[in-house]
Design a protein around this motif. Sequence first.
Motif, mmCIF file in Angstrom:
data_model
loop_
_atom_site.group_PDB
_atom_site.id
_atom_site.type_symbol
_atom_site.label_atom_id
_atom_site.label_comp_id
_atom_site.label_asym_id
_atom_site.label_seq_id
_atom_site.Cartn_x
_atom_site.Cartn_y
_atom_site.Cartn_z
ATOM 1 N N GLU A 155 0.827 -1.209 0.000
ATOM 2 C CA GLU A 155 0.000 0.000 0.000
ATOM 3 C C GLU A 155 0.864 1.263 0.000
ATOM 4 O OE1 GLU A 155 -2.439 -3.348 1.257
ATOM 5 O OE2 GLU A 155 -0.522 -2.592 2.040
ATOM 6 N N GLN A 156 1.992 1.222 0.694
ATOM 7 C CA GLN A 156 2.884 2.385 0.681
ATOM 8 C C GLN A 156 3.498 2.583 -0.696
ATOM 9 O OE1 GLN A 156 5.228 1.116 4.083
ATOM 10 N NE2 GLN A 156 4.334 2.733 5.382
ATOM 11 N N PHE A 157 3.884 1.480 -1.360
ATOM 12 C CA PHE A 157 4.366 1.605 -2.731
ATOM 13 C C PHE A 157 3.263 2.152 -3.639
ATOM 14 C CE2 PHE A 157 7.330 -2.066 -1.570
ATOM 15 C CZ PHE A 157 8.444 -1.245 -1.437
ATOM 16 N N ALA A 158 2.050 1.631 -3.488
ATOM 17 C CA ALA A 158 0.934 2.060 -4.337
ATOM 18 C C ALA A 158 0.579 3.520 -4.107
ATOM 19 C CB ALA A 158 -0.287 1.171 -4.080
ATOM 20 N N PHE A 280 9.274 3.184 -11.533
ATOM 21 C CA PHE A 280 8.325 2.278 -10.890
ATOM 22 C C PHE A 280 8.048 2.837 -9.497
ATOM 23 C CE2 PHE A 280 10.736 -0.084 -13.975
ATOM 24 C CZ PHE A 280 9.731 -0.692 -14.732
ATOM 25 N N ALA A 281 6.883 2.497 -8.954
ATOM 26 C CA ALA A 281 6.502 3.060 -7.659
ATOM 27 C C ALA A 281 7.508 2.702 -6.571
ATOM 28 C CB ALA A 281 5.105 2.581 -7.273
ATOM 29 N N THR A 282 8.063 1.509 -6.629
ATOM 30 C CA THR A 282 9.061 1.120 -5.633
ATOM 31 C C THR A 282 10.281 2.041 -5.683
ATOM 32 O OG1 THR A 282 9.873 -0.489 -7.246
ATOM 33 C CG2 THR A 282 8.413 -1.322 -5.520
ATOM 34 N N LEU A 285 10.219 5.347 -3.491
ATOM 35 C CA LEU A 285 10.490 5.173 -2.063
ATOM 36 C C LEU A 285 11.970 4.915 -1.807
ATOM 37 C CD1 LEU A 285 7.491 3.205 -0.509
ATOM 38 C CD2 LEU A 285 7.804 5.651 -0.833
ATOM 39 N N LEU A 286 12.591 4.105 -2.655
ATOM 40 C CA LEU A 286 14.025 3.852 -2.486
ATOM 41 C C LEU A 286 14.819 5.149 -2.579
ATOM 42 C CD1 LEU A 286 14.438 0.641 -4.692
ATOM 43 C CD2 LEU A 286 14.254 0.759 -2.204
ATOM 44 N N HIS A 287 14.432 6.010 -3.526
ATOM 45 C CA HIS A 287 15.207 7.223 -3.748
ATOM 46 C C HIS A 287 14.947 8.296 -2.700
ATOM 47 C CE1 HIS A 287 16.867 5.493 -7.239
ATOM 48 N NE2 HIS A 287 15.811 5.603 -8.009
ATOM 49 N N TYR A 288 13.840 8.207 -1.948
ATOM 50 C CA TYR A 288 13.703 9.094 -0.797
ATOM 51 C C TYR A 288 14.927 8.942 0.108
ATOM 52 C CZ TYR A 288 8.606 9.727 -1.653
ATOM 53 O OH TYR A 288 7.376 10.031 -2.162
ATOM 54 N N GLU A 289 15.304 7.710 0.335
ATOM 55 C CA GLU A 289 16.436 7.434 1.218
ATOM 56 C C GLU A 289 17.765 7.696 0.515
ATOM 57 O OE1 GLU A 289 15.803 3.475 2.751
ATOM 58 O OE2 GLU A 289 13.754 3.956 3.379
ATOM 59 N N ASP A 296 17.437 5.928 6.309
ATOM 60 C CA ASP A 296 17.203 4.582 5.785
ATOM 61 C C ASP A 296 16.104 3.902 6.594
ATOM 62 O OD1 ASP A 296 19.200 5.012 3.975
ATOM 63 O OD2 ASP A 296 20.679 3.700 4.927
ATOM 64 N N GLY A 297 15.183 3.281 5.877
ATOM 65 C CA GLY A 297 14.075 2.603 6.523
ATOM 66 C C GLY A 297 12.870 3.471 6.793
ATOM 67 N N GLU A 298 12.973 4.787 6.507
ATOM 68 C CA GLU A 298 11.888 5.714 6.832
ATOM 69 C C GLU A 298 11.030 6.090 5.627
ATOM 70 O OE1 GLU A 298 11.027 6.874 9.836
ATOM 71 O OE2 GLU A 298 12.539 5.576 10.754
ATOM 72 N N ALA A 299 11.321 5.531 4.440
ATOM 73 C CA ALA A 299 10.609 5.959 3.233
ATOM 74 C C ALA A 299 9.118 5.686 3.304
ATOM 75 C CB ALA A 299 11.209 5.281 2.002
ATOM 76 N N GLY A 300 8.729 4.525 3.838
ATOM 77 C CA GLY A 300 7.305 4.217 3.964
ATOM 78 C C GLY A 300 6.588 5.215 4.840
#
Length: 381
Positions: A155-158, A280-282, A285-289, A296-300
Amino acid sequence: MSDTYIIGAGIIKFGRHPDRTPFQLAAEASLLALDDAGLMIRDIDAIYAGSTFNSASMVAQRMLHLIGQTGAACVNVSNACAAGATAVRQAVLAVKSGEYDIVLAVGAEKNPKGLMGGPLAEGPPPEGLFGSHAPPSIFAEAGIVHAARYGTTIEQFAQVTVKNHHHGTLNPKAAYQLETPMEDVLASEMISWPLTKLMCSPNVDGAAAVIVVSEKKARELGLSRAVRIRGSALVSDPYEPRSPDMFDPNSVTRLAVGKAYAMAGLGPEDLDLVELHDCFATAELLHYENLGLCADGEAGRLIDSGDTELGGRIPVNVSGGLLAKGHPIGATGVANIVEIVEHLRGEAGARQVAGAKIGLAHVLGFAGVAACGVHILEKAG
């Protein structure tokens, strides 16, 4: 070396243009940038054209055949999804060298239909041996690694798609301008778990261009709408102790943004907005970090907070991103820069980030080994 500035920017509406050539798309974007700068094609000293699928066709020269053959130096570059950013980077270096005062950087692409990527040109095919070489599978795998490590949910990716499609409704140049609720994102066709079709950027045609000038020329032409290029970095994949076919999108981005921050003398806390490579949606989130927007680990938690939405603490992809605007491979890197320029000038219309002074544009391309370009831009004065 003196600073460089962007004094003209142009972008065409992304989408399918079946009756037009990539050279026509490049010409339109270039004319828009020239008009924006108040210049003519004869004022341009050199042209750098980024394209991937059309790069062998001498985009820069064939574009000039349409808008005026002036004898300007022409260089065509191909660097996967980073081709456009590479063209801008080369324009920056050309101006900084002192050889040129006014350089045009353009990215243009006519994307083929269907899934990007395919088997490697050499060696055994990676399918079945290393997982998958197809881009959706690569970024699905990267997302699942993040989920396993930090508990990130589908859901966070979406939610990335929901956010970016909303932003896209505010951008007249976006290919897709429609609200997309969470249930529609999750219910769309599964491409590579957890990525559904609406969590994958669409293949479209497009073009974008910028005019890069020296500080002296920017002052001559006027700084009122000029945008200073504070940082410009381009890197390739560093070595990772894993199969090169299990692509890691993180290390190459962290290397590039570290160089860009150092050149700019800035950090992520100084940014007012970001246009990043949400192929891609994933990936978003990866690039936030990777870009330092959160730990790290806070993107969601960052996407859940609403901070990356228009009006939030650090708006991301208010253009609609690749997920809504579309992804014409060679044009994307320039398009991300054009978006930042419009906000720093206060000319982004309904999606304007209030008070924007500093923005970052990021793009990532790969074909076994990645290329990553990062540009940090600042409102002049």
